[in-house]
Design a protein around this motif. Sequence first.
Motif, PDB file in Angstrom:
ATOM      1  N   LEU A  81       0.695   4.579   6.222  1.00  0.00           N
ATOM      2  CA  LEU A  81       0.074   3.306   5.844  1.00  0.00           C
ATOM      3  C   LEU A  81      -0.099   3.244   4.324  1.00  0.00           C
ATOM      4  CD1 LEU A  81      -1.348   0.621   6.438  1.00  0.00           C
ATOM      5  CD2 LEU A  81      -3.466   1.930   6.792  1.00  0.00           C
ATOM      6  N   GLY A  82      -0.543   4.343   3.720  1.00  0.00           N
ATOM      7  CA  GLY A  82      -0.695   4.392   2.267  1.00  0.00           C
ATOM      8  C   GLY A  82       0.619   4.143   1.553  1.00  0.00           C
ATOM      9  N   LEU A  85       1.599   0.505   1.891  1.00  0.00           N
ATOM     10  CA  LEU A  85       0.809  -0.365   1.015  1.00  0.00           C
ATOM     11  C   LEU A  85       1.293  -0.288  -0.432  1.00  0.00           C
ATOM     12  CD1 LEU A  85      -2.800   0.223   2.403  1.00  0.00           C
ATOM     13  CD2 LEU A  85      -1.493  -1.919   2.470  1.00  0.00           C
ATOM     14  N   GLY A  88       4.847  -1.810  -0.388  1.00  0.00           N
ATOM     15  CA  GLY A  88       4.729  -3.220  -0.013  1.00  0.00           C
ATOM     16  C   GLY A  88       4.092  -4.080  -1.089  1.00  0.00           C
ATOM     17  N   ALA A  89       3.249  -3.476  -1.921  1.00  0.00           N
ATOM     18  CA  ALA A  89       2.601  -4.238  -2.990  1.00  0.00           C
ATOM     19  C   ALA A  89       3.633  -4.886  -3.903  1.00  0.00           C
ATOM     20  CB  ALA A  89       1.672  -3.334  -3.797  1.00  0.00           C
ATOM     21  N   CYS A 106      -3.834  -3.602  -2.568  1.00  0.00           N
ATOM     22  CA  CYS A 106      -2.872  -2.832  -1.769  1.00  0.00           C
ATOM     23  C   CYS A 106      -2.489  -1.535  -2.471  1.00  0.00           C
ATOM     24  CB  CYS A 106      -1.613  -3.653  -1.492  1.00  0.00           C
ATOM     25  SG  CYS A 106      -1.821  -4.885  -0.215  1.00  0.00           S
ATOM     26  N   SER A 107      -2.209  -1.620  -3.766  1.00  0.00           N
ATOM     27  CA  SER A 107      -1.814  -0.426  -4.514  1.00  0.00           C
ATOM     28  C   SER A 107      -2.930   0.602  -4.574  1.00  0.00           C
ATOM     29  CB  SER A 107      -1.415  -0.806  -5.944  1.00  0.00           C
ATOM     30  OG  SER A 107      -0.347  -1.686  -5.936  1.00  0.00           O
ATOM     31  N   GLY A 110      -3.609   1.987  -1.053  1.00  0.00           N
ATOM     32  CA  GLY A 110      -2.456   2.820  -0.695  1.00  0.00           C
ATOM     33  C   GLY A 110      -2.470   4.146  -1.427  1.00  0.00           C
TER      34      GLY A 110
END
Length: 187
Positions: A81-82, A85, A88-89, A106-107, A110
């Motif tokens: 997940l990290g 994120l 994905g950011a 998110c960053s 993550g």
Amino acid sequence: WALWKFRKNLVLPILIALLVASFIYAEAQLHSSEQRMIMKSFYMLVPRAWELLAGVALAFLPRLEVVSEAKKKAAAWLALLGMALVVGAYAFLTAKSHFPGTGAICSVVGCALLIRYGAFGVVGKFLSNSLTVGIGRISYSLYLWHWPVIAYMHYIYDEELSVGQILFATVLSFILAIVSWKFIEMP
């Protein structure tokens, strides 16, 4: 000094309160109609402190004990997940994103998950592979070199860089980073 003196009881709640206050301050500046305030939120410490305080707060969490298989699986999923994120950011940031405010959540989250759980599962294997570790070793030099290389290329070409020019800038940044890591950082 006071935070360290009373670290057992108060430090984590105080750090979290400072983190929240810094985040609110960053958002307030980013919603300002003054361009100066928006720029200030990017370059000054107070509106960016929440990002650093997230890492500081992690240091005060109890030691991570992952002994059972269920906890290892959970840690592996949190690491994934990290990573999602952080990567994905990049897909979700736009020119209109409130950065370093909500656009950085998110960053920051993550990275916190990667710092805490990054040694587990597929992410742990990826982060511990020799190529990734090598890039990590030169990352500070790479951070220092990439911007001057890009800035000079924009100055030389006076236009938007092509894909080939971006690749050249990337390779040149890596070469300069390796050389400066080996001959400046290592000695």
